[in-house]
Design a protein around this motif. Structure first.
Motif, PDB file in Angstrom:
ATOM      1  N   TYR A  64       2.547  15.132   0.695  1.00 10.84           N
ATOM      2  CA  TYR A  64       2.901  14.112   0.884  1.00 10.84           C
ATOM      3  C   TYR A  64       4.311  13.674  -0.079  1.00 10.84           C
ATOM      4  O   TYR A  64       4.467  12.560  -0.127  1.00 10.84           O
ATOM      5  CB  TYR A  64       1.820  13.130   0.699  1.00 10.84           C
ATOM      6  CG  TYR A  64       0.634  13.338   1.442  1.00 10.84           C
ATOM      7  CD1 TYR A  64       0.518  13.238   2.965  1.00 10.84           C
ATOM      8  CD2 TYR A  64      -0.578  13.809   0.862  1.00 10.84           C
ATOM      9  CE1 TYR A  64      -0.616  13.467   3.669  1.00 10.84           C
ATOM     10  CE2 TYR A  64      -1.685  14.086   1.740  1.00 10.84           C
ATOM     11  CZ  TYR A  64      -1.481  14.038   3.154  1.00 10.84           C
ATOM     12  OH  TYR A  64      -2.743  14.302   3.712  1.00 10.84           O
ATOM     13  N   ARG A  96       1.400   6.206  -7.200  1.00 13.04           N
ATOM     14  CA  ARG A  96       0.235   7.214  -7.544  1.00 13.04           C
ATOM     15  C   ARG A  96       0.607   8.540  -7.291  1.00 13.04           C
ATOM     16  O   ARG A  96       0.339   9.515  -8.345  1.00 13.04           O
ATOM     17  CB  ARG A  96      -0.960   6.787  -6.634  1.00 13.04           C
ATOM     18  CG  ARG A  96      -2.169   7.533  -6.943  1.00 13.04           C
ATOM     19  CD  ARG A  96      -3.012   7.332  -6.081  1.00 13.04           C
ATOM     20  NE  ARG A  96      -3.516   5.936  -5.871  1.00 13.04           N
ATOM     21  CZ  ARG A  96      -3.454   5.443  -4.805  1.00 13.04           C
ATOM     22  NH1 ARG A  96      -3.106   6.123  -3.388  1.00 13.04           N
ATOM     23  NH2 ARG A  96      -3.748   3.914  -4.584  1.00 13.04           N
ATOM     24  N   ALA A  97       1.349   8.918  -6.283  1.00 18.10           N
ATOM     25  CA  ALA A  97       1.738  10.461  -5.979  1.00 18.10           C
ATOM     26  C   ALA A  97       2.832  10.795  -7.152  1.00 18.10           C
ATOM     27  O   ALA A  97       2.627  11.831  -7.532  1.00 18.10           O
ATOM     28  CB  ALA A  97       2.299  10.482  -4.546  1.00 18.10           C
ATOM     29  N   SER A 133       0.842   3.821  -3.024  1.00 21.88           N
ATOM     30  CA  SER A 133       0.621   5.486  -2.752  1.00 21.88           C
ATOM     31  C   SER A 133       1.849   6.195  -3.339  1.00 21.88           C
ATOM     32  O   SER A 133       1.440   7.220  -3.871  1.00 21.88           O
ATOM     33  CB  SER A 133       0.414   5.651  -1.196  1.00 21.88           C
ATOM     34  OG  SER A 133      -0.758   4.728  -0.767  1.00 21.88           O
ATOM     35  N   ASP A 153       0.777  -1.219  -0.102  1.00 20.08           N
ATOM     36  CA  ASP A 153       0.097  -0.053  -0.130  1.00 20.08           C
ATOM     37  C   ASP A 153       0.911   1.252  -0.021  1.00 20.08           C
ATOM     38  O   ASP A 153       0.570   2.132  -0.880  1.00 20.08           O
ATOM     39  CB  ASP A 153      -0.805  -0.007   1.258  1.00 20.08           C
ATOM     40  CG  ASP A 153      -2.086  -1.016   1.135  1.00 20.08           C
ATOM     41  OD1 ASP A 153      -2.399  -1.453   0.111  1.00 20.08           O
ATOM     42  OD2 ASP A 153      -2.668  -1.287   2.180  1.00 20.08           O
ATOM     43  N   SER A 154       1.986   1.238   0.669  1.00 22.33           N
ATOM     44  CA  SER A 154       2.903   2.358   0.876  1.00 22.33           C
ATOM     45  C   SER A 154       3.468   2.570  -0.533  1.00 22.33           C
ATOM     46  O   SER A 154       3.707   3.893  -0.899  1.00 22.33           O
ATOM     47  CB  SER A 154       3.729   2.195   1.998  1.00 22.33           C
ATOM     48  OG  SER A 154       4.525   1.133   1.691  1.00 22.33           O
TER      49      SER A 154
END
Length: 241
Positions: A114, A85-86, A82, A78-79
């Motif tokens: 982030y 995606r970012a 993320s 998940d990290s």
């Protein structure tokens, strides 16, 4: 893992199913290459919103493969997902999602919250992004001081501030009047001409027909995938492959 691909997004036999036998996507095959400008178009319930979520890694397919910038999203934690995606994807939504009481610069700078970028640099990059969408003269204005079209342009700047490889625009003109919508679409064409890969998710056939590539959905399937000009034949070969 070694990654080398000109494709920004690749879907292979992607299926998304829900309890009760509902199939939002049915064995979808799609490749979006660097520098493309395309529409994913279809009526309500056709699967295009699910397609947006899968392309944007907000949801994973039930079966099949999705690759973003060459990375198989099913293999990422998940990290890491993320972070991918970012780094690679910017989102623009129909209803802007701007923070009330914060000026345009800070709304755009929030797109880097982030990414570990210091505040001063976030604001500098936000001003540069606002200039790209022709809003450098409105930097100090809050959302209640902006028109609908200007709010959408701030939202586009926020999506661009991290320099993503792909911009996903979900019904970007849906909450705008005709004149403001035309300005936003003109801007998306300009951004694409400068190198940004853009996918517009829409129910509007007129908007879809104004873009170089149209991927049409019905009942969770791609029913046509066409391009303007000489590349249309090579594109349509992928449908159902």
């Amino acid at each position: 893992m070694t990654v080398s691909s000109d494709a920004v997004i690749e879907l292979r036999d992607a299926t998304k199913s829900y309890p009760g036998g509902v199939h939002a996507l049915r064995r979808v095959n799609l490749t979006v290459e660097e520098g493309e400008l395309l529409a994913v178009v279809g009526p309500s319930g056709s699967g295009k919103s699910t397609m947006l979520n899968v392309m944007g890694t907000l949801d994973k397919p039930t079966t099949g493969t999705v690759r973003v910038a060459g990375y198989d999203v099913s293999e990422l934690s998940d990290s890491r997902l993320s972070a991918l995606r970012a780094r690679h994807i910017g989102f623009v939504f129909q209803h802007f999602h701007l923070a009330a009481g914060r000026d345009a610069v800070d709304n755009v700078a929030d797109g880097l919250l982030y990414a570990g970028v210091p505040l001063k640099e976030r604001r500098t990059r936000a001003r540069e992004a606002l200039a790209k969408v022709r809003l450098d003269h409105r930097c100090s204005h809050t959302p209640n001081e902006l028109s609908g079209g200007e709010k959408q342009r701030v939202a586009i700047a926020r999506a661009l501030v991290g320099d993503p490889r792909l911009l996903l625009a979900d019904e970007p003109t849906g909450a705008l009047d005709t004149a403001s919508g035309e300005i936003v679409m003109e801007l998306l064409h300009e951004l694409n001409a400068s190198g940004t890969t853009i996918c517009v998710i829409t129910h509007d056939n007129e908007i879809a027909d104004s873009l170089p590539r149209r991927v049409r959905f019905k009942d969770g399937e791609i029913v046509s995938d066409t391009r303007s000009g000489a590349r249309s034949a090579s594109c349509t070969e992928e449908v159902g492959s």
